[in-house]
Design an enzyme around this catalytic site. Structure first.
Site, PDB file in Angstrom:
ATOM      1  N   LYS A 186       0.840  -1.216   0.000  1.00 37.56           N
ATOM      2  CA  LYS A 186       0.000   0.000   0.000  1.00 37.56           C
ATOM      3  C   LYS A 186       0.868   1.257   0.000  1.00 37.56           C
ATOM      4  CE  LYS A 186      -4.186  -1.331  -0.344  1.00 37.56           C
ATOM      5  NZ  LYS A 186      -4.810  -2.342   0.450  1.00 37.56           N
ATOM      6  N   LYS A 194     -12.180  -8.355 -12.587  1.00 34.88           N
ATOM      7  CA  LYS A 194     -12.785  -7.155 -13.157  1.00 34.88           C
ATOM      8  C   LYS A 194     -11.740  -6.122 -13.563  1.00 34.88           C
ATOM      9  CE  LYS A 194     -13.943  -4.698  -8.860  1.00 34.88           C
ATOM     10  NZ  LYS A 194     -13.325  -5.562  -7.884  1.00 34.88           N
ATOM     11  N   LYS A 252      -6.829 -15.602 -15.012  1.00 34.92           N
ATOM     12  CA  LYS A 252      -8.125 -15.811 -14.398  1.00 34.92           C
ATOM     13  C   LYS A 252      -9.070 -14.621 -14.548  1.00 34.92           C
ATOM     14  CE  LYS A 252      -7.587 -14.760  -9.552  1.00 34.92           C
ATOM     15  NZ  LYS A 252      -7.355 -15.247  -8.209  1.00 34.92           N
TER      16      LYS A 252
END
Ligand code: TRP
Length: 331
Positions: A111, A197, A194
Site C-alpha cells: 500500500k 474485473k 483468471k
C-alpha cells in the site's frame, strides 16, 4: 460445530470467478458450520470512499451475496459497522500490537508503494481490525486466500499474546479454512489468466450481466482458427472456453464439443453460442433475484437488522469478558 468468520470487501459486482471460487464454498460452509459473514465497511474507509459510494458498495455487495444464495436464516450476515463492539476490541488489541510488526506486513508495504500519498494509521492497523473481526466471535476457522494468510497469522499472534499477557486461555487460535480442490479457478474471456474485473473490459462475466451483455462478451472471447491435427492439446484461450463450459454446461454438451475439437471439426462460433446460452441459464435466476431483492428495501432492512442483532450478541459477550480480563471491573 465450528465457528467460521469471513469478511467480504465491499467492492464491485460478483463475477463467475468469484462465484465458483469463494462464494460457492460459502454456500456449502454455511450448512456445516456456524458462520458469520460480514461486509467489511470499516476496513474500506482506508481508501476514503464518498458517503454515497460507501453506502452503494455495501448495498450492492449485500444484494449480490443474498441473490447468490447466502441464507441469512442459516448464517449471521451483517455489516461490520453495525457492530461497534468490534472497534472496542480493535482499540484494546492495538495496545498490544507493535508498530514494527505492523510495518512489516506485506500488504501494508504494498500500500505504501502504490499509494504513498495515503499511508493512514487505519492501513497500518488493518491487521488488528481484522483480528478483532475474527476473534470477537472466537472463530475456529477463517476462509482465506493466499493474500490474507499473513493477516490470519497476525490474528493468531494477537490472540496468543492476549492470552499470555493476562494468563488466560480465552481466545482461540483461528485456522485457515482451506477450500483446496473445491476452489475452481475460472479463466477470463481474454485468453490469458483468471477472471477479474481489473483485467479489462469484457474479460469478466458478472452475475448481474444481462443476457445480451453475456452473449456479446462470450462471442468476443479470444479463440483461434481451430486445430489442424486431431487430438492436439488445447491452447490456453481454447482451454479457457472449455473450462467455463465445464462449470455451466451439462457433461454431454462438454463431451460433444471435446469430440468436435479432437476431430478438428469444431466451430468456435457454435461453441460460444452454446456457452453463452448455458451461462445465461445459470445466471438468470440469480440476476432476477438480485433485481427482486434490490427493489425490496423492507427485506434488506430486515436482513441487516437481524444480522446486526445476532452479531452484536456474540460480540458484546466477548467484549464484556475481555474487559473483565483486562481489569475494567464494575465498582
Ligand atoms: N482482509 C479481507 C480481504 O481483503 C477482508 C476481511 C476483513 C476479512 N476482515 C476479515 C476476511 C476477517 C476474513 C476475516 O479480503
Amino acid at each position: 460445530m465450528d465457528i467460521v468468520v469471513s469478511g467480504i470487501r465491499p467492492t464491485g459486482e460478483l463475477h463467475l470467478g468469484n462465484y465458483f471460487g469463494a462464494v460457492r464454498n460459502f454456500l456449502r460452509m454455511q450448512h456445516e458450520n456456524q458462520c458469520f459473514f460480514f461486509i467489511a465497511d470499516y476496513h474500506s474507509l482506508t481508501t476514503h470512499p464518498t458517503p454515497a459510494d460507501l453506502h452503494g458498495n455495501v448495498r450492492r455487495v449485500l444484494i449480490n451475496y443474498l441473490a447468490a444464495g447466502l441464507d441469512p436464516e442459516v448464517s449471521t450476515l451483517y455489516i461490520q459497522s453495525d457492530v461497534p463492539e468490534v472497534t472496542e476490541l480493535y482499540l484494546l488489541l492495538n495496545m498490544n500490537a507493535y508498530v514494527g510488526e505492523l510495518q512489516r506486513v506485506t500488504s501494508f508495504k504494498e500500500k505504501i508503494r502504490k499509494h504513498p500519498d495515503n499511508v493512514n494509521a487505519g492501513l497500518l492497523t488493518y491487521p488488528t481490525l481484522m483480528a478483532a473481526d475474527i476473534i470477537i466471535h472466537r472463530a475456529h476457522k477463517v476462509p482465506v486466500g493466499k493474500d490474507q494468510e499473513q493477516h490470519l497469522e497476525m490474528t493468531r499472534t494477537f490472540a496468543n499474546r492476549f492470552n499470555r499477557m493476562y494468563g488466560v486461555d480465552y481466545f482461540i487460535e483461528p485456522a485457515a479454512y482451506n477450500f483446496g480442490a473445491d476452489l475452481v479457478k475460472i479463466p477470463g474471456l481474454d485468453g490469458s489468466g483468471k477472471m477479474g474485473k481489473s483485467e479489462g473490459e469484457g474479460n469478466a462475466l458478472f452475475l448481474s450481466d444481462s443476457p445480451e451483455v453475456i452473449k456479446k462478451k462470450v462471442m468476443k472471447a479470444v479463440s483461434d482458427s481451430g486445430p489442424t491435427e486431431p487430438n492436439q492439446p488445447k491452447p490456453d484461450a481454447i482451454q479457457n472456453l472449455f473450462t467455463l463450459m465445464s462449470v455451466v454446461s451439462t457433461p454431454e454438451t462438454l463431451a460433444f464439443f471435446e469430440e468436435k475439437y479432437d476431430s478438428c471439426q469444431i466451430r468456435y462460433g457454435d461453441m460460444k453460442k452454446q456457452l453463452a446460452d448455458d451461462i445465461i441459464a445459470f445466471t438468470s435466476p440469480i440476476r432476477e433475484k438480485m433485481e427482486a431483492i434490490g427493489s425490496d428495501g423492507n427485506y434488506l432492512r430486515k436482513v441487516v437488522e437481524a444480522g446486526a442483532e445476532k452479531a452484536r450478541a456474540s460480540a458484546a459477550k466477548t467484549v464484556r469478558e475481555v474487559r473483565e480480563i483486562i481489569g475494567f471491573k464494575a465498582f
